[in-house]
Design an enzyme around this catalytic site. Sequence first.
Site, PDB file in Angstrom:
ATOM      1  CG  HIS A 134      -0.148  -0.025   2.520  1.00 37.08           C
ATOM      2  ND1 HIS A 134       0.340  -1.204   3.048  1.00 37.08           N
ATOM      3  CD2 HIS A 134       0.256   0.939   3.374  1.00 37.08           C
ATOM      4  CE1 HIS A 134       0.989  -0.955   4.164  1.00 37.08           C
ATOM      5  NE2 HIS A 134       0.961   0.348   4.391  1.00 37.08           N
ATOM      6  CB  ALA A 135       0.378   4.639  -1.223  1.00 35.83           C
TER       7      ALA A 135
END
Length: 231
Positions: A134-135
């Site tokens: 994920h960012a």
Amino acid sequence: MQLTERDAARLLGVPEATLQRWLRSGELAATRLNEQYRLNKIDLLEFASSRGMEISPDLLAELEQPALPSLAEAIRAGGVHHGLAGADKSATLRDLVDRLALPREADRDLVHRMLLAREALGSTGVGNGIAIPHARNPIVLHVSTPAVAISYLDRPVDFEALDGKPVHTLVLLVSPSTRAHLHLLALVATALRDPGVLAALDARAGVDALVPEIERVEAAIAEKRAAARRP
């Protein structure tokens, strides 16, 4: 919302002294402001997931929102993908991004770079051969509903997970809001502690076999909350 040290310790179910030790060592990410630490819920959920800690019912309740779909519904929306290719993190994440059901206008190159930037800060491998790429900030796109994509790798890839095991399964969240991301991340973290869910992932289960295990976990969460509300 930023959490105080006291709030974070309560939600993790540990003494404040233990939390402060994790903060001082850098194991748990936080922002320091006027000699006080402030933590966000995403960092807290990531930390709990990577260590197999139980997610606090209080935190799950705070993130609950009636309009949000269940984790089972989000997995149906995101799908289960087999045969993810790539000899390293970058190539594997590139194949993952290319397979996602994203809006036509979505910049897949940007999403790929965001995932790589997060990996540079520390592995998203949570153990047991699973990673939640994920960012640093949630991937919030113009989608109508949240989706959780489960992807099985052709060959395990080293994600530098805490337990040292190579990763064979990726779990990626795409959400229309930060609140939806937090809600689903908390449910994913809880589900990944369940032996039945882990066995299904090890067996590379498809939607029809995986979703019933997820529904069972969500039913147990609902029962636990109901029991906590009873006088």
